[in-house]
Write a protein that holds these residues in place. Sequence first.
Motif, PDB file in Angstrom:
ATOM      1  N   THR A  40       8.298  -4.134  -9.376  1.00 12.37           N
ATOM      2  CA  THR A  40       7.198  -5.300  -9.676  1.00 12.37           C
ATOM      3  C   THR A  40       5.667  -4.725  -8.862  1.00 12.37           C
ATOM      4  OG1 THR A  40       8.776  -6.798 -10.111  1.00 12.37           O
ATOM      5  CG2 THR A  40       6.386  -7.735  -9.606  1.00 12.37           C
ATOM      6  N   VAL A  55      -0.339  -8.438 -12.971  1.00 13.12           N
ATOM      7  CA  VAL A  55       1.095  -8.600 -12.280  1.00 13.12           C
ATOM      8  C   VAL A  55       1.828  -7.592 -13.371  1.00 13.12           C
ATOM      9  CG1 VAL A  55       3.007  -9.778 -12.081  1.00 13.12           C
ATOM     10  CG2 VAL A  55       0.978 -10.941 -11.385  1.00 13.12           C
ATOM     11  N   LYS A  56       2.499  -6.769 -12.770  1.00  8.42           N
ATOM     12  CA  LYS A  56       3.283  -5.572 -13.809  1.00  8.42           C
ATOM     13  C   LYS A  56       4.809  -5.722 -13.484  1.00  8.42           C
ATOM     14  CE  LYS A  56       1.561  -1.796 -15.406  1.00  8.42           C
ATOM     15  NZ  LYS A  56       0.954  -0.450 -15.497  1.00  8.42           N
ATOM     16  N   HIS A  57       5.629  -6.004 -14.280  1.00 13.46           N
ATOM     17  CA  HIS A  57       6.867  -5.878 -14.047  1.00 13.46           C
ATOM     18  C   HIS A  57       7.835  -5.114 -14.900  1.00 13.46           C
ATOM     19  CE1 HIS A  57      10.927  -7.247 -12.645  1.00 13.46           C
ATOM     20  NE2 HIS A  57      11.218  -7.657 -14.062  1.00 13.46           N
ATOM     21  N   GLU A  68       3.001  -6.615 -18.510  1.00 15.70           N
ATOM     22  CA  GLU A  68       1.768  -6.819 -17.728  1.00 15.70           C
ATOM     23  C   GLU A  68       1.114  -7.890 -18.027  1.00 15.70           C
ATOM     24  OE1 GLU A  68      -1.963  -4.573 -15.681  1.00 15.70           O
ATOM     25  OE2 GLU A  68      -0.986  -3.698 -17.531  1.00 15.70           O
ATOM     26  N   THR A 194       3.164  -2.992  -4.525  1.00 15.28           N
ATOM     27  CA  THR A 194       4.495  -2.885  -5.463  1.00 15.28           C
ATOM     28  C   THR A 194       5.789  -3.344  -4.305  1.00 15.28           C
ATOM     29  OG1 THR A 194       4.678  -0.394  -4.536  1.00 15.28           O
ATOM     30  CG2 THR A 194       3.477  -0.924  -6.792  1.00 15.28           C
TER      31      THR A 194
END
Length: 195
Positions: A40, A55-57, A68, A194
Motif C-alpha cells: 500500500t 492511495v494505491k493498494h 488507486e 509505502t
Amino acid sequence: MKHVQFTLLFIFLLLGLTANAQSKKKSGGGGGNGSSGYGTGIGLRGGGYSSGLTVKHFLGSKNGVALEALLTTEYKARGVRLTVLGEKHKAISDIKGLAFYYGAGFHAGSYQGRYYFADTRYYYKGRKGDVYLVRDYRFDEETYVAFGADLILGLEYKLEDLPFALSVDYKPFFDVFNGYTGFYNDAAVSLRFTF
C-alpha cells in the motif's frame, strides 16, 4: 505551514525506515506484494487539472493489480473529486523497482462556480467591413455535480532503500458537467509513502 509539512515528511521517513528494516529482518530481503515491492502507498499527487491525495493498494501477492483512489481538487475550482482506478502493473526487467502501468476507472465530484460564454457579438467598423468578435465571459456561484470516466498510463519507481514510490502518469478523462461534456488531458507526478 511549511514546518508542519517538513515535520510530517520526517516522521513518515523515520516510520518507513523502521518498518522497512523490520520487514527485511523478517523476510530476509525486500518486502512487499507482487512486482511493485510494496502493498500500500499513501501520498500526494500534483497535476495539471487535479491535485490532492492518492492511495494505491495492490490486490493479491503476485498479479500486479492495484486499486488507486484519488481525492483531488481542480485548478481554480472550488470543490472536490473522487476518482477510483483499477491498474495493471508490469515490471520493467532491466531496472529494479521500475514498473509500467495502465488502467481505467471513474470519477464523481462537486464544484462551485464556473466560467462560461454568456454572449458573442460581432461589430463591423469602417468601409472595408472589418469584423471584431467580442465574447462576454461570466462566472456563476452555483454548485454543480460532475462525473465521468478515466484512463491512466504511467511509470512508477519504488525506491529500493527508502519507503517511497515516485510515479509519473498521463490520465485523460471524459467529464459530464451540468449537461456539458468534455474530454480533458491530465498529467501528474505522485509521491507515496509505502508499507
